[in-house]
Design an enzyme around this catalytic site. Structure first.
Site, PDB file in Angstrom:
ATOM      1  N   GLY A 198      87.360   2.490   9.243  1.00  0.00           N
ATOM      2  CA  GLY A 198      88.000   3.717   8.781  1.00  0.00           C
ATOM      3  C   GLY A 198      87.775   4.889   9.707  1.00  0.00           C
ATOM      4  O   GLY A 198      88.605   5.795   9.797  1.00  0.00           O
ATOM      5  N   GLU A 311      88.686  16.884   5.251  1.00  0.00           N
ATOM      6  CA  GLU A 311      88.300  17.380   6.592  1.00  0.00           C
ATOM      7  C   GLU A 311      89.443  17.161   7.568  1.00  0.00           C
ATOM      8  O   GLU A 311      89.254  16.673   8.683  1.00  0.00           O
ATOM      9  CB  GLU A 311      87.049  16.634   7.075  1.00  0.00           C
ATOM     10  CG  GLU A 311      85.887  16.682   6.081  1.00  0.00           C
ATOM     11  CD  GLU A 311      84.607  16.047   6.605  1.00  0.00           C
ATOM     12  OE1 GLU A 311      84.674  14.942   7.169  1.00  0.00           O
ATOM     13  OE2 GLU A 311      83.539  16.666   6.459  1.00  0.00           O
ATOM     14  N   CYS A 405      76.256  14.585  10.818  1.00  0.00           N
ATOM     15  CA  CYS A 405      76.984  14.131  12.006  1.00  0.00           C
ATOM     16  C   CYS A 405      76.967  15.169  13.121  1.00  0.00           C
ATOM     17  O   CYS A 405      76.888  14.826  14.305  1.00  0.00           O
ATOM     18  CB  CYS A 405      78.423  13.764  11.648  1.00  0.00           C
ATOM     19  SG  CYS A 405      79.316  15.054  10.756  1.00  0.00           S
ATOM     20  N   CYS A 406      77.056  16.457  12.738  1.00  0.00           N
ATOM     21  CA  CYS A 406      77.255  17.482  13.764  1.00  0.00           C
ATOM     22  C   CYS A 406      76.034  17.750  14.643  1.00  0.00           C
ATOM     23  O   CYS A 406      76.167  17.789  15.873  1.00  0.00           O
ATOM     24  CB  CYS A 406      77.748  18.781  13.129  1.00  0.00           C
ATOM     25  SG  CYS A 406      79.365  18.640  12.345  1.00  0.00           S
TER      26      CYS A 406
END
Lengths: 649, 649
Positions: A198, A311, A405-406
């Protein structure tokens, strides 16, 4: 390209093979040093604070513990999101590139310790992803959401970084075992799985692993994943196929849609496939998609993704300022995609894009201290903003996120930033980004060694001092940004939006000087961008500016400021402010709300009694002070806006 | 209030007890008939198509099957969302009020069949909620998300409607058993649960059950739920406490925030508690909150909820048109809250609010056919809109939703619409909403029977013909909407935003005539509403208008239209269009995008070469044709916008 570099690194991220269909070839990060200015400050805090702090955060959040459990050296249940491993992998990549920049024993020891956990956690057949395994999720049973290939992709990128940045192959061995397992598992053959993840990233990662190892099967599998997308594999998984960039085949798509990070990672991966397979049709499709994104789905800051929901990218020209999502990771993926398109096409606009994203939408994602982050990067925060969501900028920056994640994505990007500065091709050196430091380029005829002297982006003068030159004619191609009307090269006018070229036999002691006009300017938007109608933005050089509350006059709430577009702009370097920034001042006014007693925000248009467009308090003239957008929210969460209503609005 | 009504119904929804602290007292739905016009058309399709179709959808989606399984007459697993029962309850309520409007054997039989399933599904101790029970979710173990009390609340509302609308007590018996179970289960006593439901509705439902049964414990429990909120009960449940309206205590809150439907349902329930307990402090807090909502968090259409993320209210003045959420259910909850505030305060503004929400943001949620729905109701849809989410209006209307809260909520609201028309108090009748039909009011001194003759909202003349009058002086109080500057009562000027009153001894044959000015008007917004800067909206009477693509001149794409604010407006009734609507025409222009070849939407402000503010194609004058917002998207999904950029923007 075997000339030793300052750190010994000979290849950087995303360096195509010699067979690849590209016009430009990267200079490895080690060929470029940055020894001052904004990029250096950013790199310094990344090294000193962010990367060590990141390892602590990964320990605290449980990511490392998950690996310890999977490795059999600890007990317990996996915690955190299903894709928790990927943050570890991104940290490993950051550490590897940082080691290449300047070796450090602890940095290597930390990497190798984490690598040893991954090696121990790996299954005998090569499968590796701690959280799904510990939660007994059947392998690849829920690829739209399980992120198993996403985690594998980030591991591959880390492994390639480790071998290139440190010379160590421990993680590469793990990566090769996992990649071989994927090659056996996925495809159209008997017993193989026909499915895609995905969340893209595996595509560019497999190509990168192919580049490092020469194993063609990895490129073939990357190509297979790109081609399988958009063939109806992701249906009824809680989101529309658009969310997963799975509505149409990549080579048939004409725009970007859905989850922004997924979309741009896919674009970057498909570009890698196109470059390495010489697929001109695919490359042309990607160019079309990128142009559509730039034309209608990108913020002035380079930010990507208009919607919190999913997002995701919005409709064309749907670019809200207050609820713009513009995820930091999307800017990173945008840079990765643009970089590959730059290599393939040689077009200055892609280097402009990289600069816009890096210096604005990306850099806003990390504090000046390097240790506090924004997940989303809107262009406006109101005075009365409340923070409903955990990742809302109304909270101010955060040290970490549940979905983290960032932060490590920022770290790996900063530690490999010098890889985006220059390319070389035969007798030519292309300079795409400007920062003080050195460039060492192995060209036909020998080494070109330049010292770059500049205070860019605060000042527009960029002097290239030749310290060593090849025999024969050499071409220097210097990007003249599209905004730089009036730029000169050694005093001669050059065209904005192109590369200005000098071809001659250079010798040590020569100097070439590019002058970019740094006069602050007002920018307006296509009227289709409804969200900023009647407003302008301030830009100066490559930097987008913002009004932030602490810089305004007493009582002048940012929400109520207007700019006088005929009033002119002035600028001033302020060494004391926000690590050293050039502020821009403008004439403006405070226009108080029309009627504090109004019961609704709506009223008859154009009448004196209107509740809406006739202020009841006098307009007060004020000076507006703007700072670079990237530096906002370093003094706590404060009202901020990039787009400023005009006095005519 | 024992005068028989046309249908025999003597009480409507939310009728306070005689001890309640209210200024106005509802006229039961049965005392009011609507025999023509927009409301009647809406009611007719609700009866003929929506309600029967709704039962079929509940069967198809599995909601009824869940009850059959729980009742032991079918096998299988529960399907659908955890709150699936609530949609059944809302349908039951709709059917009950519809039966009160006009009895029908099938309508009663269907209700009683579904009621019998609920009775059979109920546990011995009174607990009833099929999906959590069938999924073995421990009772009340996850109240922030399990919706168990939410389902109970809708059951109570249906039960009260059934007894009031049909005279049958089967569902009331179920409701009382469940309510008694809740009274034992929740509270501060030993062994009791101190917890609240993530989604309010139980508060108003318990008060309603108290009103019907006289059981004080139900009111006490409702009050307890209101007071328990905001005391830290909902922490770390995947959303911030704001989402659940749980950040501060209800009586301490100064605005609305978080999930819009939850917030307004809580407001309505707290208002019921305040009314019945005579709690002036709580009522004042609710008034403050409502005013804050109206002042900065409500769309021109009355729509509530700016954000898709969390279906929530945004910051003050954050009211995006394109991504406005404005959930249909939020408009319904807004009407319920405003109605209670109207009863308590007698302020015309609350009746204005009800009209604005009903005729715009609510009515847009259902097709003219009554059978296709919008979950979200934005004020703009672009030409290139794509439908990423299942509930996106870019899909067009839908026959049902996976989360099907809105359709049956619309049905129950339409079937009880006449309950919002009028109130009576002693010798006075207050008319809040205008529609052709009759009003029968039991007043001091006898019955006042009026025939209302009007083509409102197409025309502004409202004639009240007295057909029967009480002895002695009677007061007629007629709402003059806040927009109705220039209104007259029997030719005499009356003040907009108040009730115009006539007090005299009426006699059969008397007529009172209210004339509301229906000249179309332009509305602008507070400049703090950034999303609509440089734009105006068209309104006519209580209706908000929209430009929809099918009504525009050939080639005039709605996205590119501008309005000439000095050009005047004209109107025309079009019997052939959209069930009969008055269209409004304006002068305007098509302003094509500035540069089809532009690579970005941004460019230098105010220069002829700008990519942004200087069109490259000539402006073309056109006539704009606007339709009532409620009627949009009845010709498929089409570009639409409420706020129209002005030629100055």
């Amino acid at each position: 390209m075997t000339t030793p570099t300052p750190s010994g690194t000979t290849r950087g991220p995303a360096e195509p093979t010699s067979d690849a269909r590209v016009l430009l070839r990267p200079l490895a990060p080690g060929y470029v040093t940055v020894d001052g200015g904004l990029w250096r400050r950013t790199a310094d805090v990344n090294r000193a604070a962010a990367i060590p702090g990141g390892l602590e955060q990964l320990a605290k959040a449980g990511n490392l513990r998950n690996l310890e459990i999977a490795a059999g050296v600890a007990d317990g249940d996996a915690i955190g999101p299903i894709f928790a491993d990927s943050d570890v992998h991104k940290w490993l990549e950051a550490a590897a590139w940082e080691y290449a920049r300047e070796p450090d024993e602890q940095l290597l020891a930390d990497q190798l310790h984490v690598t040893s956990l991954l090696a121990a956690a790996q299954a005998d057949d090569g499968y590796l992803d701690s959280v799904p395994a510990l939660r007994n999720v059947p392998r690849y049973s829920d690829l739209p959401w399980s992120h198993e290939l996403y985690c594998a992709g980030h591991l591959f990128q880390a492994a390639v970084a480790q071998v290139r940045g440190t010379g160590r192959t421990e993680l590469l061995d793990v990566a090769v075992r996992l990649a071989n397992h994927l090659v056996v598992t996925f495809g159209d053959g008997p017993g193989q799985l026909r499915d895609v993840d995905g969340h893209p990233v595996i595509e560019m990662a497999l190509v990168e692993l192919y580049r490092e190892t020469g194993t063609r099967a990895y490129l073939d599998l990357a190509s297979w994943f790109v081609e399988a997308r958009g063939t109806g594999l992701i249906e009824a998984h809680g989101k529309q196929p658009t969310y997963f960039s799975d509505r149409v085949k990549v080579r048939a798509a004409t725009t970007v849609e859905g989850h922004a990070v997924r979309a741009v990672y896919l674009g970057a991966g498909a570009a890698d496939v196109a470059i390495e397979t010489g697929d001109a049709e695919l490359l042309a499709a990607l160019d079309t998609q990128y142009r559509a994104m730039e034309r209608g789905k990108q913020y002035l800051t380079g930010g990507l993704g208009a919607r919190w929901e999913g997002e995701s990218f919005g409709d064309p020209f749907e670019l809200p300022t207050d609820r713009g999502y513009a995820e930091t990771c999307a800017a990173i993926g945008g840079v990765q995609w643009a970089w590959r398109m730059l290599l393939a096409t040689g077009e200055a606009r892609y280097a402009d894009q990289i600069e816009r994203m890096l210096l604005n939408g990306f850099l806003a994602g990390v504090s000046l201290s390097g240790t506090e982050y924004f997940y989303v990067n809107p262009l406006q925060l109101r005075a009365d903003a409340h923070a409903e969501e955990d990742r809302s900028p109304a909270h101010g920056r955060r040290g970490w996120f549940d979905c983290a994640c960032c932060p490590p994505n920022i770290m790996r990007t900063v530690s490999s930033l010098t890889g985006y500065v220059a390319t070389a091709d035969g007798p030519s050196l292309q300079l795409h980004q400007y920062a003080p430091g050195t460039v060492t380029a192995p060209l036909d005829g020998g080494t070109l060694h330049l010292r770059v002297e500049t205070a860019y982006p605060d000042e527009g003068s960029i002097a290239l001092h030749v310290e060593e030159a090849p025999d024969g004619e050499t071409t220097l191609a210097l990007r003249v940004p599209a905004w730089a009307d009036g730029a000169t090269l050694d005093g001669e006018p050059v065209t904005a939006g192109t590369y200005a070229r000098v071809t001659r036999r250079f010798a040590a002691g020569d100097t070439v000087r590019l002058d970019l006009p740094m006069t602050p300017r007002l920018t307006s938007a296509d009227p289709r961008v409804d969200a900023v109608r009647g407003s302008v933005a301030i830009e100066r050089g490559p930097l987008v500016y913002a009004l932030e509350q602490p810089d305004q006059e007493a009582g002048a709430v940012v929400d109520d400021l207007r700019i006088d577009v005929s009033g002119g702009l002035s600028d001033e370097f302020r060494a004391d402010l926000l690590g050293g920034v050039t502020v821009v001042r403008a004439s403006g006014a405070v226009v108080p709300g029309p009627d504090a007693g109004a019961t609704t925000p709506y009223g008859p248009a154009g009448t004196p009694s209107s509740a809406s467009d006739q202020p009841t308090e006098p307009v007060r003239d004020v000076t507006l002070t703007a700072i670079p957008y990237y530096a906002w929210a370093n003094r706590g969460p404060q009202p901020m806006r990039v787009w400023i209503p005009t006095n005519a609005g």
